[in-house]
Design an enzyme around this catalytic site. Structure first.
Site, short mmCIF file in Angstrom:
data_model
loop_
_atom_site.label_atom_id
_atom_site.label_comp_id
_atom_site.label_asym_id
_atom_site.label_seq_id
_atom_site.Cartn_x
_atom_site.Cartn_y
_atom_site.Cartn_z
CE LYS A 281 40.10 30.07 80.63
NZ LYS A 281 39.43 28.77 80.57
CE1 TYR B 135 35.31 50.20 52.51
CE2 TYR B 135 35.54 49.89 54.88
CZ TYR B 135 36.08 50.26 53.65
OH TYR B 135 37.37 50.68 53.58
C1 LIG Z 1 38.55 29.00 81.77
C2 LIG Z 1 38.35 28.00 82.82
C3 LIG Z 1 37.69 28.33 83.99
C4 LIG Z 1 37.06 29.69 84.22
O1 LIG Z 1 35.90 29.82 83.41
P1 LIG Z 1 34.96 31.09 83.52
O2 LIG Z 1 33.74 30.72 82.75
O3 LIG Z 1 35.69 32.23 82.88
O4 LIG Z 1 34.72 31.31 84.95
C5 LIG Z 1 37.58 27.37 84.98
N1 LIG Z 1 38.09 26.14 84.81
C6 LIG Z 1 38.73 25.78 83.68
C7 LIG Z 1 39.27 24.40 83.55
C8 LIG Z 1 38.88 26.69 82.66
O5 LIG Z 1 39.51 26.32 81.54
#
Ligand SMILES: *Cc1c(COP(=O)(O)O)cnc(C)c1O
Length: 355
Positions: free
Chosen positions: A35, A252
């Site tokens: 994702k 800054y």
């Molecule tokens: C993002 C996600 C994962 C993976 O999570 P990680 O902590 O990056 O391994 C797994 N299951 C769902 C439903 C997610 O949204």
């Protein structure tokens, strides 16, 4: 000439990390979670490294379609499911597996009258309190889904709230109780559960961040014994140097004051590149392979570094913001965030090469 900053994506590291996941969860199939454009890496860049995965899981429909267009024939899972009628049609057209976390989504699937039944992951809210059917309502939801003409196989899914901190039995037990006797594949484990909770592995694991070599807990020390490799390095170069006299300040808000005469370097990288503005002075960074620290505020296009340990450094010296030597988890931790956010936040203006 473009600024010297650029990101390198290492598909070989992702492939290696996927093997590490396999060794950790030898009896489970693996959804590779890509994702957010593969946690900022670019799905297309790491796609070749995912061939050994059993499925690809993501959120955005356009990313799912891209994965199909790249030639992926195995399952693709939409982790949040579909949002409207058109999505249901697309899921049908591209043979996507979809999470179903509420009745409305089930109705969308039915209304789409898919050509082939759509495989679903029926999501339980076992305590995270974001998405899913409550344990009490789950069996009924499963019965409705299983009876639905538009639905193919029904798998059982939930997500952990604190698999990175220790006990997850409070959720796992709820899930097991509420699903007792219900047939179907189970999928529960994110990266943290893959690494630390064998009991939760079940039929399909869903690792994300470990595929990219970062720690699910946000602490590099927690994965010190796991042979993961960093899949993203962010590098740049020194574009200026200054010699400060004792008492002079940098940048800054004049937040850093030299205690003695010292040399600093100016690096072409700032928060507009995705480097965290909250990184305080002292955040690790390397110059020509020598570990040093940032000094002063992060500005939009530049950061400043202490060149005391790097006497040979000059304009053009190579800088690693994060990657093999400087752990993304350490930069994130210093900045009160997690490696996930830094990867996902790599800015569009940073040129990316695949190495
Ligand atoms: C993002 C996600 C994962 C993976 O999570 P990680 O902590 O990056 O391994 C797994 N299951 C769902 C439903 C997610 O949204």
């Amino acid at each position: 000439m473009p600024r010297p900053i650029h990101a390198r994506i290492h598909p070989g590291a992702v492939q290696h990390n996927l093997e590490v996941v396999r060794q950790r969860a030898p009896d489970s199939r693996v959804w590779a979670v890509v994702k957010a454009n593969a946690y900022g890496h670019g799905i297309e860049h790491i796609y070749p490294a995912l061939q050994a995965a059993d499925g690809i899981a993501l959120l955005d429909l356009d990313e799912a379609v891209r994965v199909r267009q790249l030639g992926w024939k195995k399952p693709v899972l939409l982790l949040e499911g579909i949002f409207n009628h058109a999505d249901a049609k697309t899921a049908d057209e591209f043979g996507l597996t979809v999470a179903v976390h509420c009745d409305e989504q089930l109705q969308l699937i039915e209304a789409a009258r898919p050509g082939r039944p759509i495989d679903i992951y029926l999501k339980m809210n076992s305590g995270m309190n974001r998405l899913g059917f409550l344990p009490d309502a789950y069996r009924q939801a499963w019965e409705r889904a299983s009876a639905s003409a538009g639905v193919g196989t029904v798998s059982l899914m939930s997500h952990f709230a604190n698999a990175d901190e220790g006990a997850l039995d409070w959720q796992l037990n709820r899930f097991d109780e509420a699903t007792r006797g219900i047939p179907g594949q189970r999928s529960l484990s994110n990266s943290a559960a893959v690494l630390w909770h064998k009991r939760a592995h079940r039929d399909w694991v869903r690792p994300g961040v470990v595929l990219y070599g970062a720690s699910p807990s946000g602490r590099a020390t927690d994965i010190a014994d796991v042979p993961l490799r960093a899949s993203m390095s962010l590098t740049s170069a020194i574009i200026g140097t200054q010699t400060l006299q004792a008492g002079e300040t940098v940048g800054y808000a004049r937040s850093y004051k030299a205690e003695r005469k010292m040399r600093i370097g100016v690096v072409a990288c700032g928060y507009a590149d995705g480097y965290p503005r909250h990184a305080p002075g002292g955040t690790p960074i390397s110059v020509d392979g020598i570990l040093t620290r940032t000094v002063g505020r992060v500005s939009m296009d530049m950061i400043t570094v202490d060149l005391t340990p790097c006497s040979e450094a000059r304009i053009g010296s190579q800088v690693e913001l994060w990657g093999n030597q400087v752990k993304i988890d350490d930069v994130a931790y210093a900045s009160s965030t997690i490696g996930y956010e830094l990867m996902c936040g790599l800015a569009r203006r940073v040129p990316v090469t695949v190495a």
